[in-house]
Write a protein that holds these residues in place. Structure first.
Motif, mmCIF file in Angstrom:
data_model
loop_
_atom_site.group_PDB
_atom_site.id
_atom_site.type_symbol
_atom_site.label_atom_id
_atom_site.label_comp_id
_atom_site.label_asym_id
_atom_site.label_seq_id
_atom_site.Cartn_x
_atom_site.Cartn_y
_atom_site.Cartn_z
ATOM 1 N N VAL A 52 0.841 -1.207 0.000
ATOM 2 C CA VAL A 52 0.000 0.000 0.000
ATOM 3 C C VAL A 52 0.872 1.251 0.000
ATOM 4 O O VAL A 52 0.649 2.183 -0.794
ATOM 5 N N LYS A 53 1.863 1.266 0.859
ATOM 6 C CA LYS A 53 2.728 2.437 0.948
ATOM 7 C C LYS A 53 3.513 2.640 -0.335
ATOM 8 O O LYS A 53 3.641 3.767 -0.835
ATOM 9 N N ARG A 54 4.044 1.565 -0.903
ATOM 10 C CA ARG A 54 4.836 1.683 -2.127
ATOM 11 C C ARG A 54 3.976 2.128 -3.292
ATOM 12 O O ARG A 54 4.398 2.958 -4.120
ATOM 13 N N LEU A 55 2.757 1.606 -3.395
ATOM 14 C CA LEU A 55 1.862 1.976 -4.491
ATOM 15 C C LEU A 55 1.551 3.462 -4.464
ATOM 16 O O LEU A 55 1.657 4.160 -5.486
ATOM 17 N N VAL A 56 1.170 3.979 -3.307
ATOM 18 C CA VAL A 56 0.818 5.397 -3.205
ATOM 19 C C VAL A 56 2.054 6.270 -3.380
ATOM 20 O O VAL A 56 1.999 7.322 -4.033
ATOM 21 N N THR A 57 3.182 5.860 -2.830
ATOM 22 C CA THR A 57 4.410 6.656 -2.948
ATOM 23 C C THR A 57 4.821 6.810 -4.404
ATOM 24 O O THR A 57 5.192 7.910 -4.847
ATOM 25 N N LEU A 58 4.772 5.741 -5.171
ATOM 26 C CA LEU A 58 5.121 5.824 -6.588
ATOM 27 C C LEU A 58 4.099 6.643 -7.364
ATOM 28 O O LEU A 58 4.454 7.366 -8.296
ATOM 29 N N ALA A 59 2.824 6.557 -6.979
ATOM 30 C CA ALA A 59 1.786 7.311 -7.682
ATOM 31 C C ALA A 59 1.894 8.810 -7.407
ATOM 32 O O ALA A 59 1.492 9.623 -8.249
ATOM 33 N N LEU A 60 2.409 9.190 -6.242
ATOM 34 C CA LEU A 60 2.527 10.610 -5.916
ATOM 35 C C LEU A 60 3.396 11.345 -6.928
ATOM 36 O O LEU A 60 3.148 12.511 -7.238
ATOM 37 N N ASP A 61 4.412 10.664 -7.435
ATOM 38 C CA ASP A 61 5.354 11.299 -8.353
ATOM 39 C C ASP A 61 4.976 11.051 -9.807
ATOM 40 O O ASP A 61 5.790 11.274 -10.695
ATOM 41 N N ARG A 62 3.751 10.574 -10.054
ATOM 42 C CA ARG A 62 3.286 10.327 -11.418
ATOM 43 C C ARG A 62 2.198 11.334 -11.787
ATOM 44 O O ARG A 62 2.017 12.354 -11.124
ATOM 45 N N PHE A 67 -1.456 3.226 5.041
ATOM 46 C CA PHE A 67 -1.709 4.670 5.016
ATOM 47 C C PHE A 67 -1.128 5.345 6.255
ATOM 48 O O PHE A 67 -0.682 6.496 6.184
ATOM 49 N N ALA A 68 -1.156 4.657 7.388
ATOM 50 C CA ALA A 68 -0.552 5.229 8.591
ATOM 51 C C ALA A 68 0.940 5.451 8.406
ATOM 52 O O ALA A 68 1.493 6.466 8.851
ATOM 53 N N ARG A 69 1.616 4.517 7.734
ATOM 54 C CA ARG A 69 3.045 4.687 7.459
ATOM 55 C C ARG A 69 3.283 5.859 6.516
ATOM 56 O O ARG A 69 4.270 6.589 6.634
ATOM 57 N N LEU A 70 2.370 6.057 5.580
ATOM 58 C CA LEU A 70 2.490 7.213 4.682
ATOM 59 C C LEU A 70 2.346 8.517 5.447
ATOM 60 O O LEU A 70 3.091 9.479 5.213
ATOM 61 N N VAL A 71 1.392 8.562 6.360
ATOM 62 C CA VAL A 71 1.182 9.777 7.157
ATOM 63 C C VAL A 71 2.402 10.054 8.034
ATOM 64 O O VAL A 71 2.833 11.206 8.175
ATOM 65 N N GLU A 72 2.979 9.008 8.593
ATOM 66 C CA GLU A 72 4.162 9.196 9.445
ATOM 67 C C GLU A 72 5.353 9.747 8.656
ATOM 68 O O GLU A 72 6.175 10.475 9.215
ATOM 69 N N SER A 73 5.440 9.403 7.390
ATOM 70 C CA SER A 73 6.585 9.827 6.573
ATOM 71 C C SER A 73 6.261 11.034 5.707
ATOM 72 O O SER A 73 6.930 11.260 4.699
#
Length: 450
Positions: free
Chosen positions: A157-167, A196-202
Motif C-alpha cells: 500500500v505504501k509503495r503503491l501510493v508513494t510511486l503514484a505521488l510522483d506520477r 496509510f498510517a506509514r504514509l502519514v508518518e513519513s
C-alpha cells in the motif's frame, strides 16, 4: 645433608603433580593421555630435528597453553566460553546481556533483508500495473511472493501510493482503483490502514521528494474514505497531537476540508480528473473540458497544468484539433486559441509534430466538417492566416495545410448551401475555390457565367 638430585628444573614431587594435572585436563576434554606429560601431542614430521633435552613435540597448544614450565590454560577455562551462571564467581552481567541481544539482532537483520527484497518485488509489480492496467495480473503477482500478504500488505500500500505521488493523475486514479479492488479481497483492512498510517508518518520525507505531497496524499486518503477503504476518523487518530503549522496538521486539515465539502463523494470520485482513466473517449472529454475552461478564464498556466496532469503527450494533437474547431466556429476565440497553442509550443509542452498533426487532422476532415458547417473551408483558411501572422507555424507546414484543404475541396466533397441571397452567404461563396462549388448553383462562377 645434600638436596636430592633432579634431572631438571622441577623436583620429582612437582613433576608428578604436573603429570596428574595434565592427565585430568586431557580426560575432561575426551582425549586420553598416554605416558603423562612426556607423551607427544602430535607426531613430528620426518626429518624434523629438535633438541634432545626438550620433551614433547614442541608444538604450541591453542591459546598459548603449551610449552615447558607453564600451567597452560588449565586454570583459565575454555576459550570463547563465558561464565553465565549467576552463582559462578566469574559471572559478568554484561556478558549475559551480550548473549541475550545476539539472537534478536540476527533476527532483525533477517527481517530487514526480507523487507528490502519484498519492496523491490512490489515496486516491479506496481510499475507493471501502471504500464498494463491489469488488476488481475497484479493480484496474482502479489500472491506469488514469498512474503505473506496478510503481514506485509502494508508495504505494498505504501509503495503503491508513494510511486503514484510522483506520477500523473492517470497513475493516481489507477492506484486508487487498485486499492479499492484489493480491499478485503487481497489486502486486509488492518494492512490497508497500516499502509496509510506509514504514509502519514513519513509525510515530512515525502514533501522533500514531492513538494505537493500534502495535497496529493490528502486526496488519496479522502478518496479512500469515500471508497470505504479507510474509516472516516482515521486522520484524527494518525494526526493526534500534531504541532500547529506542521505538515501533519496541514494534511489533517485538508482531508477534513475534502470530506466536509458539498457533494464530497462525487468530487472525490473525480478527484484525479475524468481523463485519468484508460478510455479514449474519457481522455477526449477531459481535453475538451480543459479547452472550455481556458476559453472561459483565459488562464494559460492553469490550462498548461491540467494538460500536464493528463500525462498523454502523444495525444496533444487532440487539443490542437479541438482548439482549431473552436476558432472556426467562434472567430472571437481565434486569438485566444492561438495564444494558448503558441505558449504551449514555446514551452515544448506541445511538440511541433503534435501541433502540425492537429492542423492536418482538421484539414483532412474538412469534407465531413462541411456537412454541418458549409463555411468550414473558408473558416479554416482564416485560422491558417491568423496562425501565419502569429508565427505559430512555419511557411512549409502552412503551404502543405493549404494544399491539403484545397485537395479536400477539389474532390467536390465540400457542399455549399443554396443561396438565400444574404450578403454573408454570398461573401462565403465568393471566397470558396471555384472548383469546390457544384456547377449550376446560384451565386457560383458557373452560374454567373451562364
Amino acid at each position: 645433608m645434600s638436596a636430592p638430585a633432579t634431572s631438571g628444573f622441577l623436583t620429582d614431587a612437582q613433576r608428578a603433580a604436573l603429570d596428574a594435572a595434565l592427565a585430568a585436563k586431557q580426560q575432561s576434554v575426551g582425549r586420553p593421555v598416554k605416558g603423562g606429560h612426556h607423551a607427544p601431542v602430535s607426531r613430528p614430521h620426518a626429518g624434523d630435528k629438535k633438541p634432545k633435552n626438550i620433551k614433547g613435540s614442541g608444538a604450541t597448544k591453542k591459546g598459548g597453553g603449551g610449552g615447558k614450565f607453564t600451567w597452560g590454560s588449565l586454570l583459565e577455562g575454555e576459550e570463547g566460553v563465558s561464565a553465565l551462571d549467576r552463582n559462578d564467581p566469574n559471572y559478568d552481567s554484561d556478558e549475559e546481556r551480550a548473549v541475550q541481544l545476539q539472537a534478536p539482532n540476527a533476527a532483525h537483520t533477517r527481517v530487514k533483508a526480507q523487507v528490502a527484497a519484498y519492496k523491490q518485488e512490489v515496486t516491479a509489480i506496481v510499475e507493471e500495473y501502471f504500464s498494463s492496467g491489469d488488476v488481475a495480473n497484479a493480484a496474482d503477482s502479489l500472491a506469488e511472493l514469498d512474503a505473506p500478504i496478510d503481514t506485509m500488505g502494508h508495504y505494498f500500500v505504501k509503495r503503491l501510493v508513494t510511486l503514484a505521488l510522483d506520477r500523473k493523475d492517470k497513475e493516481r486514479e489507477m492506484a486508487s482503483s487498485l486499492l479499492s479492488n484489493f480491499y478485503a479481497e487481497v489486502i486486509s483492512a488492518d494492512q490497508m490502514q497500516k499502509g496509510f498510517a506509514r504514509l502519514v508518518e513519513s509525510i515530512d520525507d515525502l514533501v522533500l521528494d514531492v513538494p505537493d505531497a500534502v495535497e496529493l496524499l490528502s486526496l488519496f486518503i479522502a478518496r479512500g474514505v469515500v471508497d470505504d477503504v479507510l474509516p472516516p476518523a482515521c486522520t484524527s487518530r494518525w494526526a493526534a497531537g500534531a504541532p500547529e503549522g506542521s505538515n501533519l496538521a496541514a494534511l489533517k486539515h485538508k482531508v477534513d476540508l475534502h470530506l466536509a465539502a458539498r457533494h464530497s463523494a462525487e468530487r472525490m470520485l473525480r478527484c484525479w480528473g475524468s481523463g485519468a482513466g484508460q478510455s479514449y473517449a474519457e481522455t477526449k472529454e477531459r481535453i475538451a473540458k480543459v479547452l472550455a475552461e481556458y476559453l472561459d478564464s483565459y488562464d494559460v498556466a492553469e490550462a498548461s497544468r491540467c494538460l500536464r496532469s493528463l500525462g498523454v503527450p502523444f495525444f496533444h494533437h487532440e487539443l490542437v484539433k479541438q482548439g482549431v474547431h473552436d476558432a472556426m466556429e467562434q472567430p472571437t476565440h481565434t486569438d485566444h486559441v492561438l495564444r494558448l497553442l503558441k505558449r504551449l509550443t514555446e514551452s515544448n509542452e506541445i511538440t511541433t509534430s503534435q501541433l502540425t498533426r492537429g492542423f492536418q487532422r482538421v484539414a483532412s476532415n474538412l469534407p465531413d466538417t462541411a456537412l454541418d458547417n458549409p463555411a468550414a473551408q473558408v473558416q479554416f483558411a482564416a485560422v491558417l492566416d491568423a496562425a501565419t501572422a502569429a508565427k505559430l507555424l512555419d511557411d512549409d507546414p502552412i503551404a502543405e495545410l493549404r494544399a491539403a484543404a484545397a485537395a479536400s475541396g477539389a474532390d467536390g466533397a465540400v457542399p455549399v448551401a443554396p443561396s438565400d441571397g444574404s450578403p454573408q452567404q454570398q461573401q462565403q461563396q465568393q471566397q470558396l475555390p471555384t472548383a469546390a462549388v457544384p456547377p449550376g448553383s446560384n451565386g457560383t462562377a458557373a452560374g454567373a457565367a451562364g
